[in-house]
Design a protein around this motif. Structure first.
Motif, PDB file in Angstrom:
ATOM      1  N   ARG A 162      47.674  32.497  27.870  1.00  0.00           N
ATOM      2  CA  ARG A 162      47.188  31.446  26.968  1.00  0.00           C
ATOM      3  C   ARG A 162      46.593  32.111  25.734  1.00  0.00           C
ATOM      4  N   PRO A 163      47.043  31.757  24.528  1.00  0.00           N
ATOM      5  CA  PRO A 163      46.564  32.428  23.317  1.00  0.00           C
ATOM      6  C   PRO A 163      45.052  32.362  23.200  1.00  0.00           C
ATOM      7  N   ARG A 164      44.493  33.424  22.649  1.00  0.00           N
ATOM      8  CA  ARG A 164      43.044  33.534  22.559  1.00  0.00           C
ATOM      9  C   ARG A 164      42.619  33.853  21.132  1.00  0.00           C
ATOM     10  N   THR A 165      41.432  33.424  20.786  1.00  0.00           N
ATOM     11  CA  THR A 165      40.743  33.903  19.599  1.00  0.00           C
ATOM     12  C   THR A 165      39.281  34.001  19.974  1.00  0.00           C
ATOM     13  N   GLY A 166      38.559  34.886  19.304  1.00  0.00           N
ATOM     14  CA  GLY A 166      37.132  34.988  19.546  1.00  0.00           C
ATOM     15  C   GLY A 166      36.787  35.742  20.814  1.00  0.00           C
ATOM     16  N   PRO A 167      35.605  35.434  21.386  1.00  0.00           N
ATOM     17  CA  PRO A 167      35.081  36.225  22.499  1.00  0.00           C
ATOM     18  C   PRO A 167      35.899  36.099  23.774  1.00  0.00           C
ATOM     19  N   MET A 168      35.589  36.972  24.712  1.00  0.00           N
ATOM     20  CA  MET A 168      36.231  37.006  26.013  1.00  0.00           C
ATOM     21  C   MET A 168      35.965  35.721  26.780  1.00  0.00           C
ATOM     22  N   ARG A 169      36.966  35.266  27.560  1.00  0.00           N
ATOM     23  CA  ARG A 169      36.809  34.099  28.428  1.00  0.00           C
ATOM     24  C   ARG A 169      36.531  34.565  29.845  1.00  0.00           C
ATOM     25  N   ASP A 170      35.923  33.673  30.633  1.00  0.00           N
ATOM     26  CA  ASP A 170      35.760  33.996  32.044  1.00  0.00           C
ATOM     27  C   ASP A 170      37.117  33.924  32.746  1.00  0.00           C
ATOM     28  N   ILE A 171      37.200  34.537  33.940  1.00  0.00           N
ATOM     29  CA  ILE A 171      38.441  34.516  34.721  1.00  0.00           C
ATOM     30  C   ILE A 171      38.219  33.798  36.047  1.00  0.00           C
ATOM     31  N   VAL A 172      37.206  32.936  36.068  1.00  0.00           N
ATOM     32  CA  VAL A 172      36.807  32.343  37.343  1.00  0.00           C
ATOM     33  C   VAL A 172      37.938  31.562  38.000  1.00  0.00           C
ATOM     34  N   ALA A 173      38.857  31.034  37.198  1.00  0.00           N
ATOM     35  CA  ALA A 173      39.960  30.259  37.779  1.00  0.00           C
ATOM     36  C   ALA A 173      41.055  31.143  38.360  1.00  0.00           C
ATOM     37  N   THR A 174      41.073  32.428  37.991  1.00  0.00           N
ATOM     38  CA  THR A 174      42.206  33.278  38.388  1.00  0.00           C
ATOM     39  C   THR A 174      41.768  34.553  39.097  1.00  0.00           C
ATOM     40  N   ILE A 175      40.546  34.586  39.616  1.00  0.00           N
ATOM     41  CA  ILE A 175      40.083  35.767  40.345  1.00  0.00           C
ATOM     42  C   ILE A 175      41.033  36.051  41.507  1.00  0.00           C
ATOM     43  N   GLN A 176      41.488  37.275  41.595  1.00  0.00           N
ATOM     44  CA  GLN A 176      42.401  37.685  42.654  1.00  0.00           C
ATOM     45  C   GLN A 176      41.627  38.220  43.858  1.00  0.00           C
ATOM     46  N   PRO A 177      42.245  38.244  45.042  1.00  0.00           N
ATOM     47  CA  PRO A 177      41.506  38.641  46.246  1.00  0.00           C
ATOM     48  C   PRO A 177      40.808  39.987  46.130  1.00  0.00           C
ATOM     49  N   GLU A 178      41.474  41.003  45.567  1.00  0.00           N
ATOM     50  CA  GLU A 178      40.827  42.317  45.467  1.00  0.00           C
ATOM     51  C   GLU A 178      39.655  42.285  44.492  1.00  0.00           C
ATOM     52  N   GLN A 179      39.749  41.415  43.473  1.00  0.00           N
ATOM     53  CA  GLN A 179      38.619  41.238  42.568  1.00  0.00           C
ATOM     54  C   GLN A 179      37.498  40.464  43.251  1.00  0.00           C
ATOM     55  N   ASP A 180      37.872  39.461  44.027  1.00  0.00           N
ATOM     56  CA  ASP A 180      36.886  38.636  44.724  1.00  0.00           C
ATOM     57  C   ASP A 180      36.078  39.467  45.720  1.00  0.00           C
ATOM     58  N   ASP A 181      36.722  40.445  46.359  1.00  0.00           N
ATOM     59  CA  ASP A 181      36.001  41.340  47.268  1.00  0.00           C
ATOM     60  C   ASP A 181      34.841  42.018  46.551  1.00  0.00           C
ATOM     61  N   LEU A 182      35.065  42.436  45.325  1.00  0.00           N
ATOM     62  CA  LEU A 182      34.034  43.133  44.560  1.00  0.00           C
ATOM     63  C   LEU A 182      33.001  42.168  43.998  1.00  0.00           C
ATOM     64  N   VAL A 183      33.467  41.022  43.540  1.00  0.00           N
ATOM     65  CA  VAL A 183      32.540  40.023  43.009  1.00  0.00           C
ATOM     66  C   VAL A 183      31.525  39.610  44.067  1.00  0.00           C
ATOM     67  N   ARG A 184      31.978  39.405  45.299  1.00  0.00           N
ATOM     68  CA  ARG A 184      31.116  38.901  46.369  1.00  0.00           C
ATOM     69  C   ARG A 184      30.534  40.013  47.248  1.00  0.00           C
ATOM     70  N   ALA A 185      30.660  41.258  46.822  1.00  0.00           N
ATOM     71  CA  ALA A 185      30.054  42.351  47.580  1.00  0.00           C
ATOM     72  C   ALA A 185      28.539  42.180  47.576  1.00  0.00           C
ATOM     73  N   PRO A 186      27.851  42.590  48.651  1.00  0.00           N
ATOM     74  CA  PRO A 186      26.397  42.404  48.725  1.00  0.00           C
ATOM     75  C   PRO A 186      25.661  43.188  47.649  1.00  0.00           C
ATOM     76  N   LEU A 187      24.415  42.828  47.452  1.00  0.00           N
ATOM     77  CA  LEU A 187      23.590  43.449  46.418  1.00  0.00           C
ATOM     78  C   LEU A 187      23.449  44.956  46.639  1.00  0.00           C
ATOM     79  N   GLN A 188      23.248  45.344  47.861  1.00  0.00           N
ATOM     80  CA  GLN A 188      23.164  46.753  48.234  1.00  0.00           C
ATOM     81  C   GLN A 188      24.305  47.089  49.196  1.00  0.00           C
ATOM     82  N   PRO A 189      24.914  48.258  49.107  1.00  0.00           N
ATOM     83  CA  PRO A 189      24.648  49.317  48.132  1.00  0.00           C
ATOM     84  C   PRO A 189      25.276  49.014  46.776  1.00  0.00           C
TER      85      PRO A 189
END
Length: 692
Positions: free
Chosen positions: A182-209
């Motif tokens: 989708r064409p873009r202009t300006g600042p970065m957009r979030d990817i919350v609608a298209t987070i992939q499983p390997e990305q989701d693993d990192l997003v939801r990793a616990p605070l520690q470590p």
């Protein structure tokens, strides 16, 4: 049926007679959710903050905290007109919460006023199946629906992905591709609608470590880091609220580019700064490259420690304390023993205070031996007395960081004694050619401020700790910079983001285990993202030709998308070079979305003039950040390109980019991987051998 989705097409599966009423119903639901959000906002605005009577500090602090909490909640509930409230839906085989068999997934929680959820926050556990459910592991999901929106958040279409029966294997990938392209202009957009499983693993990793993400270009590592912050604030808000969350980026242009992601996710209380802004000391000098790299070297921590503790001397006299007609003596050998016990067992300033108290305690023992009954007030008076102060000033003098660093950089003998592990050539590189008269008149470079920060902590420990620290483009940080950042996050956790292949600074700390060690997070977990969603495969494969030379230990990233005519290389002679660059910019503007012209820093100004002379509207990154939101063509100095994305990129004279700095090939790798759809390379000089 195909509907426009911000310049791309989103296919809606099903007959048009079935789709149109359903699309209208979804739009009505979106309108209902927006109305509900406005009601939630109004409720918070109208709610009076309870004021606790009284004037003591605790009550005043509580009232101020309650008022700040209301302001933050009000800000978080603002309906951003260009941000859709939901982006997906899950249909279940039986009810999940509130006996609902359908839940809408969005950027924040929205309820109808009675507590019934209209939109579920993407960070909630019940939303996890939106990212993780598969046909082999449905998690009770019958169908996943993804929505298409225009740039003005108008719902334009949807696509259904059934998880039962026969499923087209590329259906989810088609939606991902449509969103990315989708064409873009300006600042970065979030990817919350298209987070992939390997990305989701990192997003939801616990605070520690702590988590360190090695991410190839286009893998979404910056987006993962930002969404991880939003997730941690959702799950650990009280804990993180005490220390706060800070994102450290490489420069102000990069931070401007990412500034809208967290507010779009409902998080408005996160500081986003550069490391020089974090250290806060003013700078007015620059270093030679060799000196700058040395000042970032981990060995400097030992140099600074030796220099500081060299100020502690060996006592040659004892202390004679008089009280009335009585005299109390602390012998010189006793003072020597006390100094020896305290030396480097604590920080410098507390050690000085402890020396005074230890000497005073010996005096109190002498008093008790004479049947006196001194108390703590007497001990404190002795510690502040002139005889004790004279010993302190002679043996353990007060110092400030600037005083020590000034002496190190101007006194060759002092530097040699403090830096035996450095070579003669290295010590010569560190010394000032013309030292200022005193530390009070010295002008410090940015590398100096990092050393001053280390000295400040050696003299007196920094109090407080961030709850969470995010370092983006961390591969460029020096060991001493990492130590400075780690001191601000002693008890908190960190998310470290970067790509070793994009390490362009000569002082880069090195492999990730070393980075985590300097940061004080030795228990950190290193994860790798190597699927490039955002950069077409043709571009990634072309840029990856540089990897054997710049990062031979890294694997070759893979691109999951191919785009027709994604890469083109144009050869021009010197006389027509600028005109060819302008022509390529004009051709890129004939398409949709953002366009970047990237060239070496000393070349971009002249090319910008040529573009303007040709009648094209443009902005220069680093000079006119605000215009970048509206101007499609942006001129980008190569040193500011890192972390940015554009639909189309025109790269001018790769050989010149390489020749501009010692790690020029690393810089070129960065520049070549900024395009989401199209990359045009224009050159008059031969391309680097690795790319031929």
């Amino acid at each position: 049926m195909d509907l426009l989705r911000g310049g791309t097409q989103l296919t809606i599966r099903g007959s048009s007679t079935m789709v149109e009423p359903e699309l209208a119903a979804e739009r009505a639901y979106l309108s209902q959710a927006r109305t509900a959000l406005r009601g939630m906002y109004a409720e918070v605005v109208d709610r009076e903050v309870q004021v606790i009577g009284g004037e003591d500090n605790d009550e005043r602090f509580t009232n101020e905290a309650n008022q700040r909490a209301k302001q933050m909640r009000t800000h978080a509930l603002l309906d951003l007109p260009d941000v859709p409230l939901f982006f997906g839906r899950l249909d279940y085989e039986y009810g999940t919460i509130e006996d609902l068999d359908q839940i809408y997934i969005g950027r924040r929680h929205v309820h109808d006023g009675t507590g019934v959820p209209l939109v579920i926050d993407w960070r909630a556990p019940v939303s996890v199946p939106f990212y993780r459910a598969t046909q082999s592991d449905r998690r009770r999901v019958l169908m996943r629906r993804r929505y298409g929106f225009s740039d003005h958040a108008e719902l334009t279409g949807f696509e259904d992905e059934p998880l039962t029966g026969v499923v087209e294997p590329d259906q989810a990938d088609a939606f991902l591709r449509a969103e990315i392209e989708r064409p873009r202009t300006g600042p970065m957009r979030d990817i919350v609608a298209t987070i992939q499983p390997e990305q989701d693993d990192l997003v939801r990793a616990p605070l520690q470590p702590s988590v360190c993400v090695q991410g190839a270009p286009g893998t979404g590592k910056t987006a993962v880091g930002l969404h991880r912050v939003a997730y941690l604030l959702y799950t650990e808000r009280d804990r993180l609220g005490r220390g706060g969350v800070v994102i450290v980026g490489p420069n102000r242009s990069f931070l401007s580019y990412i500034r809208k992601v967290l507010p779009a996710l409902g998080e408005v209380d996160v500081r986003q700064i550069t490391i020089d802004e974090l250290l806060t000391r003013p700078t007015a000098a620059t270093d030679e490259p060799g000196a700058e790299a040395l000042k970032g070297d981990a060995r400097m921590s030992a140099v600074l420690r030796r220099a500081l503790w060299s100020y502690v001397g060996t006592p040659t006299e004892g202390v004679l304390y008089r009280k009335g007609s009585r005299r109390y003596r602390v012998h010189d050998y006793e003072v020597v023993d006390i100094v020896s016990d305290l030396r480097e067992s604590t920080r410098y300033a507390p050690g000085r205070n402890a020396l005074a108290q230890r000497i005073a305690h010996v005096v109190l023992v002498r008093m008790e031996e004479r049947a006196e009954s001194p108390d703590d007030r007497v001990q404190n008076a002795v510690a502040r007395s002139k005889p004790v102060k004279d010993v302190l000033d002679a043996v353990w003098p007060r110092v400030v960081p600037e005083q020590i660093l000034h002496r190190l950089l101007s006194d060759a003998d002092f530097l040699a004694a403090a830096a035996p592990d450095l070579t003669d050539a290295e010590r010569t590189a560190l010394l000032w050619a013309k030292p200022p008269r005193s530390w009070k008149s010295a002008k410090w470079s940015f590398a100096d401020t990092v050393l001053l920060d280390e000295l400040e902590d050696l003299i007196e420990r920094r109090t407080g700790s961030l709850g969470h620290l995010v370092l983006d483009e961390a591969q460029d940080l020096s060991a001493m910079q990492l130590r400075a950042l780690g001191r601000r996050c002693r008890t908190g956790s960190a998310t470290v983001l970067g790509d070793l292949a994009q390490a362009t600074t000569p002082w880069a700390a090195g492999p990730w285990d070393r980075v985590l060690g300097h940061l004080g997070k030795n228990d950190g977990v290193v994860a790798e993202l190597d699927r490039g969603f955002r950069v077409p495969a043709q571009i990634i494969n072309f840029a990856a030709k540089l990897l054997p030379e710049i990062a031979p230990t890294l694997g070759t990233p893979s691109g999951v998308r191919t785009v027709a005519d994604a890469l083109s290389i144009v050869t021009a002679d010197a006389s027509t070079f600028a005109g060819q660059v302008v022509a390529e910019c004009r051709a890129a503007l004939a398409g949709e979305g953002s366009v970047a012209l990237i060239a070496a820093d000393d070349q971009i100004g002249g090319l910008r003039d040529a573009v303007v002379a040709a009648g094209l509207e443009t902005a220069m990154l680093g000079e006119t950040e605000d215009e970048i939101d509206t101007v499609r063509l942006v001129c980008v100095p190569a040193t500011l390109a890192k972390g940015l994305e554009f639909d189309a990129v025109v790269v001018a004279e790769p050989a010149h980019i390489v020749a501009a700095e010692p790690r020029g090939l690393h810089r070129l790798y960065v520049v070549l991987t900024r395009a989401v759809s199209r990359l045009q390379i224009v050159h008059s000089e031969p391309l680097p051998d690795a790319l031929v």
